[in-house]
Write an enzyme that holds these catalytic residues in place. Structure first.
Site, PDB file in Angstrom:
ATOM      1  N   HIS A  54       1.052  -1.242   0.001  1.00 18.98           N
ATOM      2  CA  HIS A  54      -0.118  -0.174  -0.110  1.00 18.98           C
ATOM      3  C   HIS A  54       0.965   1.423  -0.045  1.00 18.98           C
ATOM      4  O   HIS A  54       0.658   2.180   0.412  1.00 18.98           O
ATOM      5  CB  HIS A  54      -0.883   0.025   1.054  1.00 18.98           C
ATOM      6  CG  HIS A  54      -1.864  -1.093   1.384  1.00 18.98           C
ATOM      7  ND1 HIS A  54      -3.018  -1.272   0.550  1.00 18.98           N
ATOM      8  CD2 HIS A  54      -1.797  -2.214   1.942  1.00 18.98           C
ATOM      9  CE1 HIS A  54      -3.738  -2.359   0.664  1.00 18.98           C
ATOM     10  NE2 HIS A  54      -2.891  -2.971   1.474  1.00 18.98           N
TER      11      HIS A  54
ATOM     12  N   ASN B 214      -9.843  -3.339   1.749  1.00 21.38           N
ATOM     13  CA  ASN B 214      -9.638  -3.274   0.299  1.00 21.38           C
ATOM     14  C   ASN B 214     -10.797  -3.165  -0.499  1.00 21.38           C
ATOM     15  O   ASN B 214     -12.168  -3.086   0.109  1.00 21.38           O
ATOM     16  CB  ASN B 214      -9.038  -4.567  -0.203  1.00 21.38           C
ATOM     17  CG  ASN B 214      -7.421  -4.976   0.558  1.00 21.38           C
ATOM     18  OD1 ASN B 214      -6.707  -3.744   0.628  1.00 21.38           O
ATOM     19  ND2 ASN B 214      -7.022  -5.998   1.026  1.00 21.38           N
TER      20      ASN B 214
END
Length: 479
Positions: free
Chosen positions: A52, A124
């Site tokens: 990320h 997510n």
């Protein structure tokens, strides 16, 4: 006119020329402004996130519109409650300079600044994940990163891992589907993914999954569209989010939950805490409880997006964890990553700091700029009534667990029924996209790995395997 200063307010007389011994002479070490500027530049970057790494963020609000008090006592989830939040979107596998429109998962991490402390959902844009045991997580991430020998991404490593860990097939199908490249952060769903728990005033526990459904509609890119976009704009998603909010086109998501009573979990027929599986909606319907809206951009990307830190360990009374193995590991690994990446006192940074009252006996540590408020005692237990004390009424109900500790294998080896259900939901165009995307992603993959993948696809659906075979043949002849 404002006077230029250094970080400590010392006025800078000359910001163009270094202090030297003569016009051609060497530098003098007493030029502390020069040293400060060079030292600061060396430290302008903190280590990027292992995953990320590249993200975009914005502020907003959570608004609760339904009464779910029978499930939870959490104040943040009570009808009529409005809670400020910060949401960070991200790609997952790429580095901080990766293009926004790559085929990848997207992070959907929310920090709610509640009246009872910070509550983080670190999710997510998909409801499942590649692995269900954290033992496999570091190895999985290695396959998504660069080969330490070539420094190149390896499709062979990714497919080798996926085909040897067939629990990944569900997530792989989503990744390779038309939803594998969202057109923007605004045009995708978000999911808490893990199973969490809600606790009500009677100390009853309910298992819960969190869903955030985009009100902008789902929009995705094909490989060709993404390639064309990346050639012109590597920051397409960042630009879209920022400009939309600046124009007052505030993105919204409908907040929904799935609820299972603690004694109803068996009705699913599989482990309810398995991160590679969804709870079928016909068994556990979605309940709409509110919405989130993003309505304010950040003022300083580094301070507010790059230094934002999320962790599923941040919970509030009425919301808690589950036996999900991946969730249990993330409770440790996320705060540990932040302490390494940002520093021991990362929680004191404005973007991470709770807006509610904080009373702790944690002291010192690098970059601690907090005011110590415990006047009479710096330890606990202590004898002073005005010092913070524990409150046992916030203890959670007992959680029944097994009596024997060992390295248990998964409760089932059903890797194919949920991917089959997803495949059967796809229309002909979506299936064709899936076949082409899978074939394209296998460029450079060893034949033994491809054959193993086709064997798995056959078990999901013969049509799936046949479609990928034909797509691979077309690519082969095109070359």
């Amino acid at each position: 006119m404002k006077k230029l200063t250094n970080d400590f307010g010392n006025i800078v007389a000359d910001n163009q020329n270094s202090l030297t011994a003569g016009p051609q002479g060497p530098l003098l070490i007493q030029d502390y402004i020069l040293l400060e500027k060079l030292a600061h530049q060396n430290r302008e970057r903190i280590p990027e996130r292992t995953v990320h790494a590249k993200g975009s963020g914005a502020y907003g609000e959570l608004r609760i519109t339904a009464d779910i008090s029978k499930y939870t006592k959490a104040k943040v989830l009570q009808k009529g409650e409005v809670t400020p939040l910060f949401l960070r979107f991200s790609t997952v596998a790429g580095e901080i300079g990766a293009a926004d429109a790559e085929r990848d998962l997207r992070g959907f991490a929310i920090k709610f600044y509640t009246k009872e402390g910070n509550w983080d959902i670190v999710g997510n844009n998909t409801p499942v994940f590649f692995v269900r045991d954290p033992y496999k997580f570091p190895d999985f991430i290695h396959t998504q990163k660069r080969d330490p020998k070539t420094n190149l991404r390896s499709a062979n490593a990714a497919w080798d891992f996926w085909t040897l860990c067939p629990e990944s097939l569900h997530q792989v199908m989503i990744l390779m589907s038309d939803r594998g490249i969202p057109a923007s952060y605004r045009h995708m769903h978000g999911f808490g993914s893990h199973t969490y728990s809600l606790i009500n005033n009677e100390n009853q526990r309910f298992w819960v999954k969190f869903h955030f459904k985009t009100q902008q509609g789902i929009k995705n890119l094909t490989n060709a569209q993404a390639e064309s976009l990346i050639a012109k704009d590597r920051e397409s998603h960042q630009r879209d989010l920022y400009e939309s909010i600046q124009k007052g086109e505030f993105p919204k998501w409908t907040f929904q939950i799935q609820i299972l009573a603690e004694d109803e979990a068996e009705k699913l027929g599989f482990n309810p805490f398995d991160l590679t599986k969804v709870w079928p909606h016909h068994l556990v319907p979605l309940i709409e409880i509110g919405e989130i809206i993003l309505n304010k951009n950040v003022e300083n990307y580094f301070n507010e997006v790059e230094q934002s830190a999320f962790s599923p360990s941040n919970i509030v009374p009425g919301i808690s964890f589950s036996p999900d193995k991946m969730l249990q590991a993330r409770i440790f690994s996320y705060p540990d990553a932040h302490r390494y990446r940002i520093g021991t006192n990362y929680h004191l940074l404005p973007i991470n700091r709770a807006k509610s009252e904080v009373n702790t006996y944690n002291v010192a540590g690098s970059m601690n700029f907090d005011t110590y408020r415990n006047a009479q005692a710096y330890y606990e237990p202590n004898s002073y009534s005005d010092s913070p004390k524990e409150h046992k009424e916030y203890l959670e109900p007992d959680l029944k667990i097994g009596e024997k500790a060992q390295r248990y294998a998964p409760l089932d080896e059903d890797y194919y029924s949920q991917p089959k259900a997803l495949f059967d939901l796809m229309n002909a165009q979506q299936k064709d996209q899936l076949f082409e995307n899978v074939a394209a992603s296998m460029d450079g993959v060893d034949s033994i790995v491809i054959q193993r993948a086709l064997h798995h696809f056959e078990k999901i659906s013969p049509c799936y395997a046949d479609g990928v075979k034909k797509a691979l043949e077309r690519l082969k002849h095109a070359d």
